[in-house]
Design a protein around this motif. Structure first.
Motif, short mmCIF file in Angstrom:
data_model
loop_
_atom_site.label_atom_id
_atom_site.label_comp_id
_atom_site.label_asym_id
_atom_site.label_seq_id
_atom_site.Cartn_x
_atom_site.Cartn_y
_atom_site.Cartn_z
N SER A 134 -10.58 -9.41 -17.25
CA SER A 134 -10.85 -8.86 -15.93
C SER A 134 -10.68 -9.92 -14.87
O SER A 134 -10.87 -11.12 -15.13
N ASP A 135 -10.36 -9.47 -13.68
CA ASP A 135 -10.38 -10.32 -12.49
C ASP A 135 -11.65 -10.05 -11.69
O ASP A 135 -11.82 -10.55 -10.60
N GLY A 136 -12.54 -9.24 -12.23
CA GLY A 136 -13.78 -8.88 -11.57
C GLY A 136 -13.70 -7.52 -10.89
O GLY A 136 -14.72 -6.94 -10.55
N VAL A 181 -11.83 -13.36 -20.22
CA VAL A 181 -12.10 -12.47 -21.34
C VAL A 181 -13.50 -11.91 -21.15
O VAL A 181 -14.46 -12.66 -20.98
N VAL A 182 -13.61 -10.57 -21.15
CA VAL A 182 -14.91 -9.93 -20.94
C VAL A 182 -15.34 -9.08 -22.13
O VAL A 182 -16.45 -8.56 -22.14
N GLY A 183 -14.46 -8.93 -23.12
CA GLY A 183 -14.84 -8.15 -24.28
C GLY A 183 -13.73 -8.09 -25.31
O GLY A 183 -12.59 -8.47 -25.04
N ARG A 184 -14.11 -7.62 -26.48
CA ARG A 184 -13.16 -7.44 -27.58
C ARG A 184 -13.36 -6.05 -28.15
O ARG A 184 -14.46 -5.53 -28.14
N ALA A 185 -12.28 -5.48 -28.65
CA ALA A 185 -12.33 -4.14 -29.22
C ALA A 185 -11.63 -4.16 -30.57
O ALA A 185 -11.02 -5.16 -30.94
N ARG A 186 -11.70 -3.04 -31.25
CA ARG A 186 -11.06 -2.91 -32.56
C ARG A 186 -9.61 -3.36 -32.51
O ARG A 186 -9.12 -4.01 -33.41
N SER A 243 -1.46 -13.17 -25.80
CA SER A 243 -1.33 -12.59 -24.46
C SER A 243 -2.56 -12.92 -23.61
O SER A 243 -2.43 -13.22 -22.42
N ALA A 244 -3.74 -12.87 -24.21
CA ALA A 244 -4.97 -13.21 -23.47
C ALA A 244 -4.91 -14.65 -23.00
O ALA A 244 -5.24 -14.95 -21.85
N LYS A 245 -4.45 -15.54 -23.86
CA LYS A 245 -4.34 -16.96 -23.48
C LYS A 245 -3.41 -17.10 -22.28
O LYS A 245 -3.69 -17.83 -21.34
N PHE A 246 -2.27 -16.38 -22.33
CA PHE A 246 -1.34 -16.42 -21.21
C PHE A 246 -2.01 -15.96 -19.92
O PHE A 246 -1.94 -16.64 -18.89
N PHE A 247 -2.67 -14.80 -19.94
CA PHE A 247 -3.29 -14.27 -18.73
C PHE A 247 -4.44 -15.14 -18.24
O PHE A 247 -4.67 -15.25 -17.04
N GLU A 248 -5.15 -15.78 -19.16
CA GLU A 248 -6.21 -16.71 -18.76
C GLU A 248 -5.61 -17.91 -18.04
O GLU A 248 -6.11 -18.33 -16.99
N GLU A 249 -4.53 -18.47 -18.60
CA GLU A 249 -3.91 -19.66 -18.02
C GLU A 249 -3.09 -19.35 -16.77
O GLU A 249 -3.17 -20.06 -15.78
N ALA A 250 -2.31 -18.28 -16.82
CA ALA A 250 -1.39 -17.97 -15.71
C ALA A 250 -2.09 -17.35 -14.52
O ALA A 250 -1.74 -17.63 -13.37
#
Length: 131
Positions: A40-42, A29-34, A17-24
């Protein structure tokens, strides 16, 4: 005034999903969690959280509001009919939030510290005569 600055989605595969949102959408990516990845878009932080077995299908999980005074915001929310669910910030700089449920059962977070990658106050661009 509260500012909506966090949206959480539950998804089967946060990496995909992150790859999709990065590309689309060119989110970063601003962080990772458990349980997932923060993008973020800022201005707004988007959490992509791995679906737990009891949570069902991919969907909007909750949204988060950045407030000036957490205690005051909690009192207002409860007076308006919200029900406290869980959570407290664990330190002065904690990103963890207080979770509430509105009268329709929709979950929302309140925080006075915000979320990584999000800004509290958006400064609008100056309008031009052509705008």
């Amino acid at each position: 005034m509260g500012k909506i600055r966090h949206i959480a989605l539950i998804v089967p595969d946060p990496e995909a999903s992150a790859k999709f949102f990065e590309e689309a959408l060119e989110l970063k990516v601003v962080g990772r969690a458990r349980r997932g990845i923060y993008l973020s878009d800022g201005t707004i932080n988007v959490a992509l959280l791995k679906i737990e077995p009891h949570e069902g299908e991919p969907r909007l999980y909750h949204f988060g509001v950045w407030v000036d005074d957490l205690e005051e915001a909690e009192k207002k929310a409860q007076a308006a009919g919200a029900t406290y669910l869980a959570g407290r910030p664990t330190s002065p700089n904690s990103f963890y939030e207080c979770k509430y449920k509105d009268p329709n059962g929709i979950v929302f977070d309140l925080t006075h510290n915000g979320w990584v990658g999000a800004v509290k106050n958006v400064v609008p661009a100056k309008e031009t005569a052509d705008a």
